[in-house]
Write a protein that holds these residues in place. Structure first.
Motif, short mmCIF file in Angstrom:
data_model
loop_
_atom_site.label_atom_id
_atom_site.label_comp_id
_atom_site.label_asym_id
_atom_site.label_seq_id
_atom_site.Cartn_x
_atom_site.Cartn_y
_atom_site.Cartn_z
N TYR A 142 10.77 32.58 -19.63
CA TYR A 142 11.15 31.16 -19.77
C TYR A 142 10.05 30.21 -19.33
O TYR A 142 10.18 28.99 -19.48
CB TYR A 142 12.43 30.88 -18.98
CG TYR A 142 12.27 30.99 -17.48
CD1 TYR A 142 11.98 29.89 -16.70
CD2 TYR A 142 12.43 32.21 -16.84
CE1 TYR A 142 11.85 29.98 -15.33
CE2 TYR A 142 12.31 32.33 -15.48
CZ TYR A 142 12.01 31.21 -14.71
OH TYR A 142 11.87 31.32 -13.36
N LEU A 143 8.95 30.74 -18.78
CA LEU A 143 7.82 29.89 -18.38
C LEU A 143 6.64 30.00 -19.35
O LEU A 143 5.63 29.33 -19.17
CB LEU A 143 7.35 30.29 -16.97
CG LEU A 143 8.36 30.07 -15.83
CD1 LEU A 143 7.79 30.61 -14.52
CD2 LEU A 143 8.71 28.61 -15.69
N SER A 144 6.78 30.84 -20.37
CA SER A 144 5.67 31.08 -21.29
C SER A 144 5.36 29.84 -22.13
O SER A 144 6.25 29.25 -22.74
CB SER A 144 6.00 32.27 -22.20
OG SER A 144 4.97 32.45 -23.16
N GLU A 145 4.10 29.46 -22.19
CA GLU A 145 3.68 28.30 -22.97
C GLU A 145 3.57 28.61 -24.45
O GLU A 145 3.26 27.73 -25.25
CB GLU A 145 2.33 27.79 -22.45
CG GLU A 145 2.40 27.24 -21.03
CD GLU A 145 1.07 26.68 -20.57
OE1 GLU A 145 0.09 26.78 -21.36
OE2 GLU A 145 1.01 26.13 -19.46
N ARG B 81 11.82 26.12 -24.30
CA ARG B 81 11.48 26.66 -22.98
C ARG B 81 12.32 26.01 -21.88
O ARG B 81 12.80 26.68 -20.97
CB ARG B 81 9.99 26.43 -22.73
CG ARG B 81 9.45 27.21 -21.53
CD ARG B 81 7.94 27.27 -21.55
NE ARG B 81 7.33 25.98 -21.29
CZ ARG B 81 6.46 25.38 -22.09
NH1 ARG B 81 6.13 25.95 -23.24
NH2 ARG B 81 5.93 24.22 -21.78
N ASN B 82 12.53 24.70 -21.98
CA ASN B 82 13.36 24.01 -20.98
C ASN B 82 14.81 24.48 -21.03
O ASN B 82 15.47 24.63 -20.00
CB ASN B 82 13.29 22.50 -21.21
CG ASN B 82 11.93 21.92 -20.87
OD1 ASN B 82 11.18 22.52 -20.09
ND2 ASN B 82 11.60 20.78 -21.44
N LYS C 241 14.97 27.81 -19.39
CA LYS C 241 14.87 27.64 -17.93
C LYS C 241 16.20 27.22 -17.33
O LYS C 241 16.65 27.77 -16.32
CB LYS C 241 13.78 26.60 -17.62
CG LYS C 241 13.56 26.38 -16.13
CD LYS C 241 12.44 25.36 -15.92
CE LYS C 241 12.22 25.10 -14.43
NZ LYS C 241 11.16 24.09 -14.22
#
Length: 371
Positions: A119-122, A129-130, A133
């Motif tokens: 969930y932090l992968s760019e 992604r948000n 998270k």
């Protein structure tokens, strides 16, 4: 069965003991025979137990193998179903990593993803992604609307629990662009219709107040105001009729009454309601549909369709012509409406069948069009 064997052993030992005590055979021979008998019995008992254990182990191995095959088959079936669902889906594990995703979800990647995506992968769109998270940190059901790559999604996170502890979640992205856009267009239309109704109402109210003054005696102004009131009333009637037509179409309760009628006559009747506007603008109307003769249609509904087309044509045509032609095939009739007006800009062509959409909004507003 076990009790019978024990009794046999006890009887045999008792026999050896009695034989030894009564000197039927020497005592040492009775002792040795009993020992040999017990040893043989123990050996046979162990062999039988080992055989039984081997059978149980073989049965367990078969059950485990069948269970593994069934698990692999079910996993494969789940993966096939998962991959073939058109809605973007992703399975996030306890660590917040994507354990499984389908092809539609991969559209959310903005660059080549690494081997492990969390969930932090760019590599994933910021909005997605948000949402991942929020789902991971809250460890509960999450429902949220997001906008990604010009599409609207209703997103849903369904958490999984194992032994009453959070073990991951399923992420579902439902494309609701069509519904959201329809809702936005409807709100725009209601706002525009309210404004357009307010304008003629204000004009009619103001002119009526002036005409009702006791000291008003200007006949020329009265005639002008009455003509203006009639024009504004017609404009209001058109807007209200559009609203009623849209309401009926939205309710899916339109009933067709097909009959065999002349296409030429239906088009002439449609033109007659707009004849004054054509004459005012000095635009020629050409009805070239006699060759198609009679066709099966609902004349009332088709007259409404043609009236709308002709109204759009005359509103965008300041000079020249509006022409209706047709061509018949064994199974269909193609009807073509052409005009010498401004036409539709290329960028607006994809939206001409969208409800409430307006080409040249300022012009549509001045003519009372609803899109």
């Amino acid at each position: 069965m076990k009790l019978r064997r024990v009794l046999i052993v006890l009887l045999a030992l008792a026999g050896f003991f009695i034989a030894g005590m009564t000197n039927v055979i020497p005592f040492w021979m009775a002792y040795l025979g009993g020992a040999v008998f017990i040893a043989g019995f123990v050996y046979l008992f162990e062999q039988e137990n080992q055989s039984r254990l081997n059978r149980i182990e073989t049965s367990y191995h078969r059950e485990i193998l069948a269970s593994d095959k069934d698990r692999i088959l079910k996993t494969k079936q789940l993966e096939i179903v998962f991959q073939n669902i058109p809605t973007p889906l992703a399975l996030m594990n306890l660590k917040g990593e994507i354990a499984m995703n389908n092809e539609p979800f991969r559209r959310f990647y903005v660059k080549q993803p690494p081997e492990v995506v969390d969930y932090l992968s760019e590599a994933i769109q910021v909005e997605v992604r948000n949402f991942m998270k929020d789902s991971y940190l809250k460890e509960s059901s999450v429902i949220k609307n997001i906008h990604v790559i010009d599409r609207d999604y209703l997103t849903l996170a369904i958490p999984f629990q194992e032994n009453r502890r959070y073990s991951g979640c399923l992420l579902i992205f439902q494309d609701v662009t069509f519904y959201m856009e329809g809702d936005r267009m409807q709100k725009r239309f209601i706002a525009d219709a309210s404004h357009e109704l307010r304008t003629p109402l204000s004009a009619i109210k103001g002119m009526a107040e002036i005409l009702n003054r006791t000291d008003f005696s200007d006949d020329e102004t009265r005639a002008e105001f009455l003509a203006q009131i009639q024009e504004e009333s017609s404009r209001m009637e058109t807007i209200i009729q559009d609203l009623l037509s849209l309401s009926r179409l939205s309710s899916n309760k339109v009933v067709l009454q097909p009959q065999r009628v002349s296409l030429f006559d239906v088009i002439e009747n449609s033109f007659s309601t707009l004849k004054q506007e054509f004459q005012t603008k000095d635009v020629q109307f050409i009805n070239d549909t006699k060759e198609c003769g009679a066709i099966t249609m609902d004349p009332q509904k088709m007259q409404t369709v043609f009236t709308n087309l002709f109204a759009n044509a005359i509103h965008s045509t300041d000079q020249g012509f509006v022409k209706v032609s047709c061509s018949a095939t064994p199974h269909a009739v193609e009807i073509k409406v052409q005009d010498s007006g401004a036409g539709i800009p290329q960028e607006d062509l994809p939206y001409i069948f969208d409800r409430f959409y307006r080409v040249e909004k300022h012009r549509a507003r001045s003519s009372g069009g609803s899109g």
